[in-house]
Design an enzyme around this catalytic site. Structure first.
Site, PDB file in Angstrom:
ATOM      1  N   GLY A 246      68.047  14.285  19.088  1.00 12.43           N
ATOM      2  CA  GLY A 246      68.239  15.417  18.184  1.00 12.43           C
ATOM      3  C   GLY A 246      68.496  15.043  16.739  1.00 12.43           C
ATOM      4  O   GLY A 246      68.774  15.928  15.916  1.00 12.43           O
ATOM      5  N   GLU A 288      68.894   9.080  22.827  1.00 15.11           N
ATOM      6  CA  GLU A 288      67.480   9.367  23.124  1.00 15.11           C
ATOM      7  C   GLU A 288      66.766   9.976  21.935  1.00 15.11           C
ATOM      8  O   GLU A 288      66.370  11.141  21.963  1.00 15.11           O
ATOM      9  CB  GLU A 288      67.398  10.387  24.271  1.00 15.11           C
ATOM     10  CG  GLU A 288      67.905   9.894  25.584  1.00 15.11           C
ATOM     11  CD  GLU A 288      68.075  11.031  26.579  1.00 15.11           C
ATOM     12  OE1 GLU A 288      68.213  12.204  26.167  1.00 15.11           O
ATOM     13  OE2 GLU A 288      68.097  10.740  27.774  1.00 15.11           O
ATOM     14  N   PRO A 289      66.583   9.224  20.860  1.00 13.53           N
ATOM     15  CA  PRO A 289      65.870   9.800  19.718  1.00 13.53           C
ATOM     16  C   PRO A 289      64.371   9.945  19.996  1.00 13.53           C
ATOM     17  O   PRO A 289      63.761   9.065  20.604  1.00 13.53           O
ATOM     18  CB  PRO A 289      66.100   8.776  18.602  1.00 13.53           C
ATOM     19  CG  PRO A 289      66.408   7.494  19.302  1.00 13.53           C
ATOM     20  CD  PRO A 289      67.000   7.838  20.639  1.00 13.53           C
ATOM     21  N   GLY A 290      63.814  11.063  19.597  1.00 14.35           N
ATOM     22  CA  GLY A 290      62.364  11.255  19.703  1.00 14.35           C
ATOM     23  C   GLY A 290      61.812  11.413  18.307  1.00 14.35           C
ATOM     24  O   GLY A 290      61.242  10.496  17.714  1.00 14.35           O
ATOM     25  N   ARG A 291      62.079  12.588  17.737  1.00 19.14           N
ATOM     26  CA  ARG A 291      61.574  12.938  16.412  1.00 19.14           C
ATOM     27  C   ARG A 291      61.901  11.886  15.355  1.00 19.14           C
ATOM     28  O   ARG A 291      61.077  11.534  14.523  1.00 19.14           O
ATOM     29  CB  ARG A 291      62.217  14.275  16.014  1.00 19.14           C
ATOM     30  CG  ARG A 291      61.700  14.864  14.739  1.00 19.14           C
ATOM     31  CD  ARG A 291      62.596  16.029  14.284  1.00 19.14           C
ATOM     32  NE  ARG A 291      63.012  16.894  15.351  1.00 19.14           N
ATOM     33  CZ  ARG A 291      62.347  17.985  15.747  1.00 19.14           C
ATOM     34  NH1 ARG A 291      61.245  18.345  15.139  1.00 19.14           N
ATOM     35  NH2 ARG A 291      62.800  18.730  16.739  1.00 19.14           N
ATOM     36  N   ARG A 328      53.913  23.798  15.408  1.00 16.36           N
ATOM     37  CA  ARG A 328      55.297  23.981  14.959  1.00 16.36           C
ATOM     38  C   ARG A 328      55.482  25.072  13.898  1.00 16.36           C
ATOM     39  O   ARG A 328      56.438  25.838  13.982  1.00 16.36           O
ATOM     40  CB  ARG A 328      55.906  22.648  14.504  1.00 16.36           C
ATOM     41  CG  ARG A 328      55.940  21.603  15.641  1.00 16.36           C
ATOM     42  CD  ARG A 328      56.775  20.383  15.313  1.00 16.36           C
ATOM     43  NE  ARG A 328      58.184  20.687  15.322  1.00 16.36           N
ATOM     44  CZ  ARG A 328      58.907  20.895  14.247  1.00 16.36           C
ATOM     45  NH1 ARG A 328      58.370  20.800  13.044  1.00 16.36           N
ATOM     46  NH2 ARG A 328      60.184  21.185  14.347  1.00 16.36           N
ATOM     47  N   TYR A 332      57.910  27.711  15.352  1.00 13.23           N
ATOM     48  CA  TYR A 332      59.295  27.602  14.855  1.00 13.23           C
ATOM     49  C   TYR A 332      59.432  27.938  13.366  1.00 13.23           C
ATOM     50  O   TYR A 332      60.467  27.643  12.773  1.00 13.23           O
ATOM     51  CB  TYR A 332      59.817  26.165  15.023  1.00 13.23           C
ATOM     52  CG  TYR A 332      59.597  25.522  16.360  1.00 13.23           C
ATOM     53  CD1 TYR A 332      60.156  26.063  17.514  1.00 13.23           C
ATOM     54  CD2 TYR A 332      58.867  24.346  16.454  1.00 13.23           C
ATOM     55  CE1 TYR A 332      59.959  25.436  18.732  1.00 13.23           C
ATOM     56  CE2 TYR A 332      58.676  23.716  17.673  1.00 13.23           C
ATOM     57  CZ  TYR A 332      59.228  24.271  18.812  1.00 13.23           C
ATOM     58  OH  TYR A 332      59.039  23.650  20.014  1.00 13.23           O
ATOM     59  N   CYS A 359      41.515  31.424  15.568  1.00  5.28           N
ATOM     60  CA  CYS A 359      41.397  32.878  15.449  1.00  5.28           C
ATOM     61  C   CYS A 359      42.730  33.522  15.750  1.00  5.28           C
ATOM     62  O   CYS A 359      42.956  34.034  16.862  1.00  5.28           O
ATOM     63  CB  CYS A 359      40.344  33.389  16.410  1.00  5.28           C
ATOM     64  SG  CYS A 359      38.740  32.874  15.884  1.00  5.28           S
ATOM     65  N   GLU A 360      43.606  33.447  14.786  1.00  5.71           N
ATOM     66  CA  GLU A 360      44.982  33.884  14.972  1.00  5.71           C
ATOM     67  C   GLU A 360      45.568  33.980  13.567  1.00  5.71           C
ATOM     68  O   GLU A 360      45.612  32.966  12.863  1.00  5.71           O
ATOM     69  CB  GLU A 360      45.690  32.786  15.797  1.00  5.71           C
ATOM     70  CG  GLU A 360      47.095  33.029  16.181  1.00  5.71           C
ATOM     71  CD  GLU A 360      47.221  33.761  17.515  1.00  5.71           C
ATOM     72  OE1 GLU A 360      46.342  33.649  18.378  1.00  5.71           O
ATOM     73  OE2 GLU A 360      48.223  34.457  17.659  1.00  5.71           O
TER      74      GLU A 360
HETATM   75  N1  LLP Z   1      66.712  14.077  24.994  1.00  6.29           N
HETATM   76  C1  LLP Z   1      66.557  15.273  25.592  1.00  6.29           C
HETATM   77  C2  LLP Z   1      67.217  15.529  26.861  1.00  6.29           C
HETATM   78  C3  LLP Z   1      65.769  16.255  24.993  1.00  6.29           C
HETATM   79  O1  LLP Z   1      65.636  17.433  25.565  1.00  6.29           O
HETATM   80  C4  LLP Z   1      65.121  15.976  23.760  1.00  6.29           C
HETATM   81  C5  LLP Z   1      64.267  16.967  23.121  1.00  6.29           C
HETATM   82  C6  LLP Z   1      65.306  14.704  23.185  1.00  6.29           C
HETATM   83  C7  LLP Z   1      66.116  13.780  23.824  1.00  6.29           C
HETATM   84  C8  LLP Z   1      64.663  14.296  21.897  1.00  6.29           C
HETATM   85  O2  LLP Z   1      65.037  15.125  20.847  1.00  6.29           O
HETATM   86  P1  LLP Z   1      64.618  14.730  19.339  1.00  6.29           P
HETATM   87  O3  LLP Z   1      65.330  13.453  18.990  1.00  6.29           O
HETATM   88  O4  LLP Z   1      63.125  14.566  19.323  1.00  6.29           O
HETATM   89  O5  LLP Z   1      65.048  15.894  18.537  1.00  6.29           O
HETATM   90  N2  LLP Z   1      59.244  20.857  20.348  1.00  6.29           N
HETATM   91  C9  LLP Z   1      60.414  20.961  19.516  1.00  6.29           C
HETATM   92  C10 LLP Z   1      61.474  19.972  19.927  1.00  6.29           C
HETATM   93  C11 LLP Z   1      61.902  20.130  21.355  1.00  6.29           C
HETATM   94  C12 LLP Z   1      62.923  19.095  21.734  1.00  6.29           C
HETATM   95  C13 LLP Z   1      63.146  19.110  23.190  1.00  6.29           C
HETATM   96  N3  LLP Z   1      64.030  18.098  23.644  1.00  6.29           N
HETATM   97  C14 LLP Z   1      60.021  20.735  18.073  1.00  6.29           C
HETATM   98  O6  LLP Z   1      58.823  20.569  17.801  1.00  6.29           O
HETATM   99  O7  LLP Z   1      60.851  20.799  17.170  1.00  6.29           O
END
Ligand code: LLP
Length: 437
Positions: A246, A288-291, A328, A332, A359-360
């Site tokens: 997050g 758990e970083p993703g973004r 996105r 969002y 088409c939206e």
């Molecule tokens: N761990 C868990 C359990 C999660 O549910 C998520 C994201 C992450 C880690 C990674 O979060 P991050 O570091 O990427 O913020 N589609 C949405 C984001 C959905 C996130 C869902 N869970 C967007 O485009 O903003």
């Protein structure tokens, strides 16, 4: 706006990873996702480095839902990170990328028995168990296969992180995890401890695109209140506390995220403090970083096509992609910045709105952005599309999904091919054969 390895070269073109983006667009076509691999490595190293600096053992698991492909998972593996997968598809991708299964954490609020069995057979390092249904199936399958697995219990701490409503997962009214406040989590722990699991600890995730540490600290305090009670009741102490992902990134100049090190050091300090105050053996901290690992490393290149001027109101400039490669903004109201890649230093600007080609009416990528005056064929670079862009892409309007290119040290490597029209109908089965004339 320019970040990572980006610069403007002698031709006035945007360059990323030592590659001219206009040449990339010519070579690979548009829309095209371009990833700055050096920046991904830098982010990975700052997360890992923060643990080393604090002298705390831990794991940084890349949340592969942000962007999963064989190549990105190989980069993540090269950087020594662990991996979070949430489905059979993400798990399969990881295995095909050669990711060590013992470093994979399996998430998800509705894992199917088949997915659970697949993860057991691959011997993933840890299951993040979300609910009683899963606990039951996992227990049964472990007994059948005579294996003992590591689990974390996902709990919902009831903390709301400041972010967009749609991506909140930490509040009590959530589909994820065992609720802490009602005693559900305690019941889950009791059940798990009396089953054949190795209960490593607990997990929570409080939201996404978070700019402050407060939410994490509140969640940690809450976790430790319960950990302390559980120690009394079950003589159980977690060896792992996973605080999820997050961590926010800067999409536009109004976003003010912290550095990865700052999030991690605040989290580690709080865990140390809480463990000491409550006489709990210091657990490992997992994140758990993703973004924040891949988000700002990704840029989408589009070709500009039609324009429409609504006199006195707005000028629409359309690109050859849109909500099919970046949902996105529509989903969002997410905001992005952009630059005309072949006119990166032009000062003759006008305010336009960037429309997609679906088409939206809602398929708008950016509203009211000052850009160099464009012509058809110009290349638009939209920044920070590396997370949840490709991974949420669709074939709406039967648009083929774009290609993905990695750039690093002047080298461009195609890591995901562009879909073809043949790919688009690949799974279709006709009712009758079409006689070709
Ligand atoms: N761990 C868990 C359990 C999660 O549910 C998520 C994201 C992450 C880690 C990674 O979060 P991050 O570091 O990427 O913020 N589609 C949405 C984001 C959905 C996130 C869902 N869970 C967007 O485009 O903003």
């Amino acid at each position: 706006m320019l970040h990572g390895t980006m610069c403007v070269n002698q031709y006035g073109h945007l360059e990323i990873g030592g590659c001219d983006t206009v040449e990339l667009a010519n070579q690979f076509g548009t829309p095209l996702y371009v990833y700055d691999v050096e920046l991904i490595r830098k982010r990975a190293r700052s997360f890992v480095g923060a643990f080393q600096k604090a002298g705390m053992p831990g794991q940084v698991a890349y949340a592969s839902k942000a962007f999963s492909s064989l190549a990105i998972l190989q980069v993540i593996n090269e950087e020594g990170l662990a991996l979070d997968v949430v489905s059979g598809g993400e798990l399969y991708t990881a295995m095909m990328a050669g990711f060590p299964p013992e470093k994979i954490h399996f998430h998800g609020n509705n894992k199917s028995p088949a997915e659970i069995e697949m993860a057991l057979d691959y011997r993933v390092g840890c299951f993040v168990v979300d609910n009683f249904y899963e606990l039951d199936i996992l227990d049964q399958l472990c007994r059948e296969k005579n294996v003992k697995v590591n689990i974390l219990l996902r709990v919902t701490p009831g903390i709301e992180a400041h972010t967009h409503d749609y991506i909140l997962t930490g509040q009590e009214d959530s589909k994820f995890g065992f609720d802490l406040n009602s005693g559900q989590a305690k019941h889950a722990l009791d059940t798990a401890l009396s089953s054949s699991f190795n209960v490593l600890g607990i997990h929570c995730h409080i939201g996404s695109q978070i700019f402050e540490t407060t939410g994490f600290l509140l969640a940690i305090d809450k976790l430790f209140t319960h950990i302390t009670q559980w120690k009394e009741e079950f003589q159980y102490e977690p060896t792992v506390v996973n605080v999820g992902g997050g961590f926010g990134i800067r999409y536009t100049e109004t976003d003010a995220p912290l550095e990865p090190e700052d999030y991690v050091s605040a989290i580690l300090t709080e865990v140390k403090k809480q463990a000491a105050e409550n006489h709990i053996t210091l657990p490992e901290v997992w994140i758990e970083p993703g973004r924040s690992l891949v988000g700002d490393a990704g840029t989408t290149l589009y070709s500009i096509g039609s324009t429409k001027e609504v006199i006195g109101v707005r000028k629409y400039v359309a690109v050859d992609g849109g909500m099919s490669d970046n949902i996105r903004p529509a989903l969002y109201q997410a905001k992005y910045e952009a630059l005309v890649a072949n006119k990166a230093i032009h000062s003759d600007k006008e305010v336009v709105s960037i429309a997609g080609k679906a088409c939206e009416s809602g398929d708008m990528l950016i509203w009211n952005i000052p850009l160099a005056k464009t012509q058809p064929g110009d290349i638009l670079a939209v920044f920070c599309t590396g997370a949840y862009g490709y991974s949420m892409a669709s074939n709406y309007n039967r648009l083929p999904r774009p290609a993905v290119v990695f750039v690093e040290n002047g080298q461009a490597t195609l890591v995901v091919e562009r879909e073809s029209y043949q790919d688009i109908i690949k799974l279709d089965r006709p009712l009758y054969e079409v006689v070709k004339k």
